[in-house]
Write an enzyme that holds these catalytic residues in place. Structure first.
Site, PDB file in Angstrom:
ATOM      1  N   GLU A   1      -2.138   0.605  13.315  1.00 36.11           N
ATOM      2  CA  GLU A   1      -3.304   0.966  12.510  1.00 36.11           C
ATOM      3  C   GLU A   1      -4.604   0.797  13.290  1.00 36.11           C
ATOM      4  OE1 GLU A   1      -3.698  -1.509   9.037  1.00 36.11           O
ATOM      5  OE2 GLU A   1      -5.030  -0.067   8.060  1.00 36.11           O
TER       6      GLU A   1
ATOM      7  N   GLU B   1       0.853  -1.183   0.000  1.00 39.06           N
ATOM      8  CA  GLU B   1       0.000   0.000   0.000  1.00 39.06           C
ATOM      9  C   GLU B   1       0.898   1.246   0.000  1.00 39.06           C
ATOM     10  OE1 GLU B   1      -3.440  -0.667   2.223  1.00 39.06           O
ATOM     11  OE2 GLU B   1      -4.338   1.240   1.701  1.00 39.06           O
TER      12      GLU B   1
END
Ligand code: BGC
Length: 883
Positions: free
Chosen positions: A762, A490
């Site tokens: 996260e 990502e």
């Protein structure tokens, strides 16, 4: 104790700033830290009206600048080569605009400044600093070149050329950029310590070039340039859909060396088809997957004079001219920073050899090895070990994050990758010849070269670890663009994450240049209809845009940077983009209600199984969207006021009223209850002033009740979290904010700390309480968004606040709020005026506060518990009283 008695016990001691200056300088004031467009001695200023900043140093309290004198010249003897002088009675010392005759392109200008203060002291002239103007389109006379034939090999091509520098050199300047990444070498040496040049921008719109002063490195006679190209963001894998070649399939180099000889004549050396190219030892290189390097394929001397090009070297190919706009650097380059030695080398239960570097970081491992030619050593990278203590890479998804080195003959060799970076704390090593010792391994952290400006520390070690984790989350994810995460497939410029973290980022490090650069990409990638992509640079589908709290990066970050650095220019530059975003929302809103489109909502909020009693933490996405519609409109109004755009102020103020009314009609009951009874709903409604004045107090009470219902736990996701404690503090609930901050059980900020985190995760529960992991689909251990609490820590615990009306800390608000059983806290912030400090202790019922305010700033100090306000000027202050 009554307040008056308290005040009588309050005493203020002023201590004079201890001032040490180099070279026996005796004046009372001095000017230092000169920058142009936020950068020290920048090489490629594109702005035709560059702006100058400096900091005043003074030993005298209450010092303000009374006047300044700037002079700009064409060489170090500025006075004799002067192009502009400006003398002004003014206290402006930040971003003073050049107003002299037009500047020539690719020219080095020298400048200095001196100031007088309000006490009649005058500084000496500052040291001479410089800036260099960039190239205009017509200054580029070189050609884009690529490899012979088609650029289909996975290997990194090397391009080389020897130039004859015939005479004594006065200056030699190289201008270089690439499609892909480049590493440039001159006469056997890397020419700079920049990595990942030319950086990542919205390549369809603009591409940065770098400028290198090679005056000291070139020699008279033959010089050899060698440049290796990597895939990088341009051609390599990018985005999670497995795509590559997003920007193009051909790596290319543009190089121009401009030499001015001592006799005044000039010569320009360029890239053309007399350059030769060949593949070398880098067999493949990819940001997500890593690099394979075969030392047997090295061609010693290829980057030096006298190298004999064998048949593998073929003429480079000139590419047709294209329209890509070439721009100078407006942010810092990526450089190497901290290095780490292994804290442990061990065998996992599965029998794998793993090294622990003790810190989750972004960069790579430098490996030393010696062994038979052809020996292959593989370095895998992971952020965490699993419950059983094994190396865990499932959360990397399809990113291989693996570097392979193939040894040449039995000589000691040292390896590091060139065009890839890894997110890791642990490294798994396969195939190492002989015994692996700590000597052989050094991890190096790489990130954009932002100066650390802030520090925060307290009497609570877990809180200090949280601050450490926030800073390392920033280091790992500020690699040329602000990314969501640095390890899986990502690593994208997610706009929501960046806006959530921007103010915290601006405390920890100087991010003025970094965000100035990136905001240009936000504008460039904004869609025709004004919507803003999920990620910038946008490598997703064009339609992936317009999510509330993500797209609002267009208004939030320029405003945050204006407040933190006093940079009106970023508002001017971004104003159209800000307005286009708000107008886009208006164009899709119905009756002033933004209730369409797809939104991420309060991403990754706490999801307990308590829906049955109505306490679930799900916040309606359109309700959230409406609050960001209001927020963006408010920020646009703020910017319009700063820029003097009265018509816009009036127009958008009227709109803002309607937006808030529409919100209330849609989402609030007559008694002030919100449609979603969640922390995030109340937080956003209160933070953005969505509710009528008379409904706010009860809304704050509902928020507090909700937090209590969850046993003093937060339930917020990406959008609610940054404002949660701020709202509590604003409505008088500092104690509840502290309860949340000091909470060690999940969900909380300190839960990951308790679980051994060295970066921000996260998810609140990336590693669950039983040691198992959250879903590997999305479980990064280096994601800065929840680190946004850092902003509250600086602003409330130590109390260092900017004042938006007088931005950039021209005026400072010091308002510490002790709590959370802390006995001390201290923060420092190097602002554009100089160092602001606030540190306090609370011991045996005595509160002591030390404050430092830099010259040319003023401050208001609000003393906790007393509510007493002190107006102070620059200097050191001590406050002490019974608490
Ligand atoms: C990213 C985020 C991002 C989110 C948007 C994730 O994959 O890692 O941090 O903001 O998607 O939904």
């Amino acid at each position: 104790m009554s307040l008056p008695i308290l005040f009588s016990r309050l005493f203020i001691v002023f201590t004079v700033l201890v001032f040490s200056v180099a070279e026996g300088f005796s004046q009372k004031i001095a000017v230092q830290n000169l920058t142009v467009e936020h950068l020290v001695n920048p090489f490629s200023v594109d702005n035709s009206k560059p702006r100058f900043s400096w900091k005043m140093q003074s030993a005298v309290k209450n010092t303000l600048q009374a006047s300044y004198e700037i002079r700009v010249g064409k060489n170090e003897a500025i006075d004799k080569s002067r192009v502009w002088t400006s003398t002004k009675k003014s206290d402006q010392s930040v971003l003073v605009t050049y107003a002299g005759p037009d500047l020539e392109s690719k020219t080095k200008y020298f400048w200095q400044v001196r100031v007088k203060d309000n006490h009649g002291n005058a500084s000496k002239w500052s040291q001479v600093q410089w800036f260099q103007t960039g190239l205009t389109e017509k200054d580029w006379v070189s050609n884009w070149i690529t490899v012979y034939g088609k650029d289909t090999s996975l290997a990194s091509p090397m391009l080389r050329k020897e130039f004859n520098i015939r005479k004594k050199v006065k200056t030699a300047t190289a201008y270089i950029t690439a499609k892909g990444l480049y590493e440039a070498r001159l006469n056997g040496q890397r020419i700079s310590d920049h990595y990942f040049a030319p950086g990542w921008t919205s390549y369809q719109d603009h591409l940065q070039y770098q400028v290198y002063d090679l005056t000291e490195s070139v020699k008279t006679g033959l010089n050899a340039f060698g440049v290796t190209l990597g895939d990088g963001w341009y051609k390599g894998r990018i985005g999670f859909a497995g795509q590559s070649k997003f920007y193009g399939d051909t790596r290319a180099l543009l190089f121009q060396l401009e030499v001015v000889y001592a006799d005044g004549t000039k010569e320009i050396f360029i890239t053309d088809d007399t350059w030769k190219s060949s593949n070398g030892p880098i067999l493949s290189s990819d940001i997500y997957n890593g690099e394979t390097y075969d030392a047997r394929k090295e061609q010693p001397g290829w980057d030096d004079v006298g190298f004999e090009e064998n048949a593998l070297w073929k003429a480079a190919k000139i590419l047709p001219k294209d329209k890509v706009k070439l721009v100078g650097m407006s942010g810092p380059p990526v450089r190497k920073h901290e290095t780490f030695k292994p804290i442990k080398i061990f065998k996992t239960p599965l029998g794998e050899s793993v090294v622990d570097f003790g810190q989750n970081m972004v960069g790579w491992v430098i490996l030393k090895a010696k062994g038979p030619a052809g020996t292959k050593i593989t370095l895998g990278h992971a952020e965490v070990l699993d419950k059983a203590g094994n190396f865990y890479t499932t959360n990397l998804r399809s990113a291989k994050q693996s570097n392979e080195y193939i040894l040449k003959d039995n000589v000691a060799q040292s390896f590091e990758p060139h065009f890839t970076f890894q997110g890791f704390r642990y490294v798994k090593i396969d195939g190492y010849p002989g015994e692996l010792t700590t000597d052989a391994l050094t991890a190096v952290a790489i990130y954009s070269d932002m100066k650390q400006t802030g520090s925060f520390t307290s009497s609570n070690t877990m809180l200090n670890q949280l601050q450490h984790n926030i800073q390392w989350g920033q280091k790992g994810n500020f690699v040329d663009v602000p990314t969501d995460c640095p390890q899986r497939d990502e690593r994208l410029g997610w706009t929501g994450d960046a806006q959530a973290f921007a103010t915290t980022a601006a405390y920890n490090m100087d991010v003025a240049g970094f965000f100035t650069k990136w905001m240009k990409d936000v504008s460039a990638d904004q869609l025709e209809n004004g919507s803003v992509p999920y990620v910038v640079p946008n490598v997703l589908n064009k339609r992936d845009a317009g999510s509330a709290g993500w797209a609002d990066v267009a208004t939030i970050v320029p405003w945050d940077m204006y407040v933190a650095y006093g940079d009106k220019g970023i508002l001017t530059a971004q104003y159209t983009s800000m307005k286009r975003w708000v107008n886009y929302i208006s164009s899709v809103a119905k009756n002033d209600l933004w209730n369409s489109g797809s939104h991420f909502g309060d991403w990754l909020f706490y999801r307990p199984n308590d829906d049955n009693d109505g306490r679930a933490a799900v916040t309606d996405k359109y309700m959230i969207a409406q609050t960001f519609y209001a927020h963006s409109t408010q920020l646009l109004i703020n910017a319009a006021k700063v820029l003097g755009k009265t018509d816009d102020v009036n127009q958008y103020e009227a709109l803002l009223k309607r937006i808030k009314q529409a919100y209330v009609n849609e989402n609030m009951t007559a008694n002030g209850k919100l449609a979603s009874n969640t922390q995030t709903a109340y937080v956003l409604a209160l933070q953005f002033d969505m509710l009528p004045e008379e409904n706010r107090k009860q809304a704050a009470e509902r928020l507090v009740q909700n937090i209590k219902d969850y046993g003093n736990h937060l339930t917020t996701g990406f959008l609610g979290t940054p404002y949660l404690c701020h709202v509590l503090s604003r409505f008088g609930y500092d104690n509840v904010a502290y309860d949340l901050l000091m909470q060690e059980s999940y969900p909380s900020w300190l839960y990951p700390v308790k679980m051994g985190a060295t970066t921000i995760w996260e998810r609140w529960d990336g590693i669950k309480q039983d040691g198992s992991f959250q879903t590997p689909d999305m479980n990064s251990f280096n994601h800065y968004a929840y680190g946004a609490i850092g902003d509250w820590m600086y602003k409330n615990i130590t109390g260092i606040n900017p004042v938006a009306e007088n931005p950039g800390y021209k005026e400072v608000l010091i308002a510490p709020k002790p709590g959370g059983k802390l006995s001390s806290a201290a923060a420092e912030l190097e602002t554009v005026y100089g160092l602001v400090k606030s540190s306090w202790t609370l011991e045996n019922g005595i509160f002591k506060l030390d404050v430092t305010i830099p010259a040319n700033s003023t401050a208001t100090v609000i003393l906790p518990k007393t509510d007493k306000k002190e107006k102070i000027g620059s200097g050191n202050y001590h406050f002490e009283y019974r608490y």
